[in-house]
Design a protein around this motif. Sequence first.
Motif, PDB file in Angstrom:
ATOM      1  N   ILE A   5      -6.081  -7.346 -38.906  1.00  0.00           N
ATOM      2  CA  ILE A   5      -4.776  -7.913 -39.257  1.00  0.00           C
ATOM      3  C   ILE A   5      -3.731  -7.513 -38.212  1.00  0.00           C
ATOM      4  O   ILE A   5      -3.453  -6.327 -38.026  1.00  0.00           O
ATOM      5  N   PRO A   6      -3.147  -8.503 -37.511  1.00  0.00           N
ATOM      6  CA  PRO A   6      -2.144  -8.166 -36.499  1.00  0.00           C
ATOM      7  C   PRO A   6      -0.807  -7.770 -37.123  1.00  0.00           C
ATOM      8  O   PRO A   6      -0.484  -8.212 -38.218  1.00  0.00           O
ATOM      9  N   SER A   8       3.508  -7.452 -36.272  1.00  0.00           N
ATOM     10  CA  SER A   8       4.471  -8.178 -35.427  1.00  0.00           C
ATOM     11  C   SER A   8       5.217  -7.261 -34.460  1.00  0.00           C
ATOM     12  O   SER A   8       5.667  -6.183 -34.831  1.00  0.00           O
ATOM     13  N   ARG A  10       8.255  -7.546 -31.206  1.00  0.00           N
ATOM     14  CA  ARG A  10       9.235  -8.417 -30.577  1.00  0.00           C
ATOM     15  C   ARG A  10       9.349  -8.077 -29.093  1.00  0.00           C
ATOM     16  O   ARG A  10       9.317  -6.908 -28.701  1.00  0.00           O
ATOM     17  N   ILE A  29       8.167  -4.483 -35.003  1.00  0.00           N
ATOM     18  CA  ILE A  29       9.142  -4.940 -35.984  1.00  0.00           C
ATOM     19  C   ILE A  29       8.920  -4.208 -37.300  1.00  0.00           C
ATOM     20  O   ILE A  29       9.848  -3.880 -38.011  1.00  0.00           O
ATOM     21  N   GLU A  30       7.649  -3.914 -37.575  1.00  0.00           N
ATOM     22  CA  GLU A  30       7.309  -3.392 -38.901  1.00  0.00           C
ATOM     23  C   GLU A  30       7.344  -1.874 -38.987  1.00  0.00           C
ATOM     24  O   GLU A  30       7.492  -1.311 -40.059  1.00  0.00           O
ATOM     25  N   TYR A  46      -2.014 -11.527 -30.192  1.00  0.00           N
ATOM     26  CA  TYR A  46      -2.074 -12.789 -30.934  1.00  0.00           C
ATOM     27  C   TYR A  46      -0.826 -13.611 -30.648  1.00  0.00           C
ATOM     28  O   TYR A  46       0.283 -13.179 -30.927  1.00  0.00           O
ATOM     29  N   ILE A  47      -1.030 -14.760 -30.058  1.00  0.00           N
ATOM     30  CA  ILE A  47       0.076 -15.689 -29.879  1.00  0.00           C
ATOM     31  C   ILE A  47      -0.018 -16.676 -31.038  1.00  0.00           C
ATOM     32  O   ILE A  47      -1.019 -17.396 -31.166  1.00  0.00           O
ATOM     33  N   TYR A  48       0.990 -16.663 -31.853  1.00  0.00           N
ATOM     34  CA  TYR A  48       0.969 -17.388 -33.112  1.00  0.00           C
ATOM     35  C   TYR A  48       0.442 -18.818 -32.967  1.00  0.00           C
ATOM     36  O   TYR A  48       0.990 -19.622 -32.203  1.00  0.00           O
ATOM     37  N   GLY A  49      -0.623 -19.076 -33.703  1.00  0.00           N
ATOM     38  CA  GLY A  49      -1.157 -20.432 -33.747  1.00  0.00           C
ATOM     39  C   GLY A  49      -1.915 -20.848 -32.500  1.00  0.00           C
ATOM     40  O   GLY A  49      -2.436 -21.952 -32.437  1.00  0.00           O
ATOM     41  N   GLU A  52      -6.005 -15.414 -29.724  1.00  0.00           N
ATOM     42  CA  GLU A  52      -5.904 -13.967 -29.556  1.00  0.00           C
ATOM     43  C   GLU A  52      -6.816 -13.527 -28.424  1.00  0.00           C
ATOM     44  O   GLU A  52      -7.938 -13.999 -28.322  1.00  0.00           O
ATOM     45  N   ILE A  89       8.210 -13.331 -30.695  1.00  0.00           N
ATOM     46  CA  ILE A  89       7.364 -12.426 -31.473  1.00  0.00           C
ATOM     47  C   ILE A  89       5.889 -12.664 -31.161  1.00  0.00           C
ATOM     48  O   ILE A  89       5.444 -13.807 -31.056  1.00  0.00           O
ATOM     49  N   VAL A  90       5.128 -11.590 -31.017  1.00  0.00           N
ATOM     50  CA  VAL A  90       3.670 -11.699 -30.890  1.00  0.00           C
ATOM     51  C   VAL A  90       3.020 -10.764 -31.908  1.00  0.00           C
ATOM     52  O   VAL A  90       3.667  -9.865 -32.437  1.00  0.00           O
ATOM     53  N   GLY A  91       1.734 -11.000 -32.179  1.00  0.00           N
ATOM     54  CA  GLY A  91       0.982 -10.125 -33.068  1.00  0.00           C
ATOM     55  C   GLY A  91       0.137  -9.165 -32.242  1.00  0.00           C
ATOM     56  O   GLY A  91      -0.382  -9.537 -31.188  1.00  0.00           O
TER      57      GLY A  91
ATOM     58  N   PHE B  89      -7.063 -14.464 -42.457  1.00  0.00           N
ATOM     59  CA  PHE B  89      -5.712 -14.410 -43.040  1.00  0.00           C
ATOM     60  C   PHE B  89      -5.030 -15.757 -42.837  1.00  0.00           C
ATOM     61  O   PHE B  89      -5.478 -16.578 -42.035  1.00  0.00           O
ATOM     62  N   PHE B  93       5.146 -18.323 -39.648  1.00  0.00           N
ATOM     63  CA  PHE B  93       5.990 -17.861 -38.562  1.00  0.00           C
ATOM     64  C   PHE B  93       7.444 -17.963 -38.992  1.00  0.00           C
ATOM     65  O   PHE B  93       7.918 -19.020 -39.383  1.00  0.00           O
ATOM     66  N   ILE B  98       5.854 -12.430 -37.893  1.00  0.00           N
ATOM     67  CA  ILE B  98       4.728 -13.253 -38.311  1.00  0.00           C
ATOM     68  C   ILE B  98       4.295 -12.698 -39.666  1.00  0.00           C
ATOM     69  O   ILE B  98       3.860 -11.547 -39.758  1.00  0.00           O
ATOM     70  N   ASP B 280      -8.298 -20.107 -34.540  1.00  0.00           N
ATOM     71  CA  ASP B 280      -6.971 -20.225 -35.137  1.00  0.00           C
ATOM     72  C   ASP B 280      -6.633 -21.688 -35.366  1.00  0.00           C
ATOM     73  O   ASP B 280      -6.876 -22.525 -34.501  1.00  0.00           O
ATOM     74  N   TYR B 281      -6.097 -21.976 -36.520  1.00  0.00           N
ATOM     75  CA  TYR B 281      -5.679 -23.334 -36.850  1.00  0.00           C
ATOM     76  C   TYR B 281      -4.200 -23.315 -37.229  1.00  0.00           C
ATOM     77  O   TYR B 281      -3.745 -22.373 -37.855  1.00  0.00           O
ATOM     78  N   THR B 282      -3.495 -24.359 -36.854  1.00  0.00           N
ATOM     79  CA  THR B 282      -2.108 -24.468 -37.304  1.00  0.00           C
ATOM     80  C   THR B 282      -1.895 -25.847 -37.890  1.00  0.00           C
ATOM     81  O   THR B 282      -2.655 -26.774 -37.639  1.00  0.00           O
ATOM     82  N   ARG B 286       3.288 -26.278 -36.519  1.00  0.00           N
ATOM     83  CA  ARG B 286       3.114 -24.843 -36.249  1.00  0.00           C
ATOM     84  C   ARG B 286       3.891 -23.961 -37.225  1.00  0.00           C
ATOM     85  O   ARG B 286       4.334 -22.884 -36.875  1.00  0.00           O
ATOM     86  N   ALA B 289      -0.272 -20.987 -40.026  1.00  0.00           N
ATOM     87  CA  ALA B 289      -1.508 -20.862 -39.248  1.00  0.00           C
ATOM     88  C   ALA B 289      -2.556 -20.155 -40.087  1.00  0.00           C
ATOM     89  O   ALA B 289      -2.241 -19.468 -41.056  1.00  0.00           O
ATOM     90  N   ARG B 291      -6.386 -17.993 -39.623  1.00  0.00           N
ATOM     91  CA  ARG B 291      -7.443 -17.498 -38.744  1.00  0.00           C
ATOM     92  C   ARG B 291      -8.752 -17.494 -39.514  1.00  0.00           C
ATOM     93  O   ARG B 291      -8.837 -16.959 -40.614  1.00  0.00           O
TER      94      ARG B 291
END
Lengths: 274, 376
Positions: A5-6, A8, A10, A29-30, A46-49, A52, A89-91, B89, B93, B98, B280-282, B286, B289, B291
Amino acid sequence: MQAMIPSSYRIQKFIKETQDTFTIELKSIESKNGFTFEPGQFNMIYIYGIGEIPISISGDPNKSGILTHTTRAVGIVTKEMAKLKKGDIVGIRGPFGRPWPVREAVGNDIVIVAGGIGLAPLRPVIYHVLENREYYGRIILLYGARTPQDILFRKELEKFRSRLDIDIIVTVDRAIKGWTGNVGVVTTLIPRAPFDPINTIAMICGPEIMMRYTIIELIKRGLGKDKIYVTMERNMKCGIGFCGHCQYGTEFICKDGPVFSYKEIEHLFGKREL
Amino acid sequence: MKQISPDQLKDLIQGLQYRGYITIGPTLQNGAIVYSEILDINDLPIGITDSQKPGHYRTTQTNSNAIFNYVVGTQSIKRFLYPPIQKIFSAKFTEKKIEIQELDKPSQRYAFIGIRACELEALKIHDTIFSKSEFKNSRYTTLRHNSLFIAVNCSKAEKNCFCTSMNTGPEVKYDYDLLLTEINKNERHYFLLEVGSEKGEDIINEFDFSDADESEINEKYKVIEKTKSQIEKFLETDGVKESLLQSFESPVWDDIAKKCLACGNCTMVCPTCFCMTVEDYTDLERNSAERIQKWDSCYTLEFTYIHGGSVRVSVGSRYRQWLTHKFATWQEQFGTFGCVGCGRCITWCPVGIDVTEETTKIKKLSQLQTTSLEEL
């Protein structure tokens, strides 16, 4: 699985290093606890969507507040990463993997040999040994880049060099107008590099072919196979030994490596399509 | 040891369902034995038998009322404990972060009916990988822990079975909750029932099953002996590991590559193969998403892709990775072979490549290379 689990982070700073390489500085961030790691370890970014990928950490291990990654824009994920900017933001999952032997190297001379972007996973070693300078003998960085414009962390290398307690020798494959430094592959620097082969630990990162010839030159200088360390790269999907992609003979590069002594992987090294 | 009638087996299955178990057993689907949810004893493959040879699989209906008169189906129970496609998961966004939505802990409890000695051995191998390493696969561990295993001693062997060589069968010796041996002799059809765990004991206590007598117990050993005697495929495992590790550059790989289609069937039917990939699917905007983790195969070109291309480009190198992993490097990694001798990879290989033959060939060649001329 918590390790899958990634969390977040910034982007605090986006630095364009060269034509195709860049550095991102991240802050959690967390969590307020910062990010602790050892030189040579990597994260899954992880770049959202998008996806990774594994990237080694290129920042200062003593500064846990900031997490730093340097990479080259080559694949789907890194090309998308290259478009990021401050505030994005990245994971992050990690840190994973076995680090460089900075503890075992105490009392020894240290030779760092890097090719191209291979300097990034070795920069934490430089930070570490310079911050703990009294524990190490001579420190030598041999760095090869394609052209003078491809020299990574150039300003910082110049700053390090001004310390006088580290030898930094740079060479380029192809010179351009105005370059008065060395020309040739990085292995040509090894025969004359000022270290004591009996008490030296070498750490190498670069393309496999560069590492292979570097090892040959280091052995010629009298270094033992157990004193030479390399970091390996393979496809990785999990970072924790479950996906099977990074297998290299008996080794899982993600958890048994990515740093190996040459002695450990000599029987695998240079074997085609392994 | 107890002995129960088919009707009592029916009651047992119902009893498991009352206890909240999802009962999984062999069923006949599209002409093949497939593990699937069963509601009743009639869902089991009554009278079905199978024939397996390299690249060959057929089932036939017989007049017999035997339920477990086949060897192993297309796939093991791997797909229930380690599903082929599994969400890791979902993520949303936002400007702030995230947001990761983790999956709930799996709550289903499976009762697996009819699993074989080799499949239990494969389960043990997965336990080592998923539950006993530095990191743990908690979904697998939970599902496996909550499952009940009702094994069956094989009452026949097929041409691709080589469990005796791998020391994994045909007799079920441990790691079961309940164990059945099907006896179908002299017009009498019954099952011998053994208890292998407290969990199994607890279930049996609800029923009034009668004890088996000595002559019935003897039947169990006759079944196992008969099955053993039917096994025709052997692999001499001594020295296999060393030979394979010395044979990275053997010409055999190129020979196999001429046949191998790199289709990955062998990895999909293998009860121990555990490689996976992550996708990964969105949605189109976007906004959200997902995984997904999916079974993967070391036979694909993408498997080893890093910037600039794949590491294992030739088919020979991919076959080498798979075979060397199963019979050599697996031992270094997890302390056992990665093969349990179920023969599925031979049966489901479209061109009938036989791991035992290829391994033996490599061993012989490697041993010849290290033998001095005098010894020859």
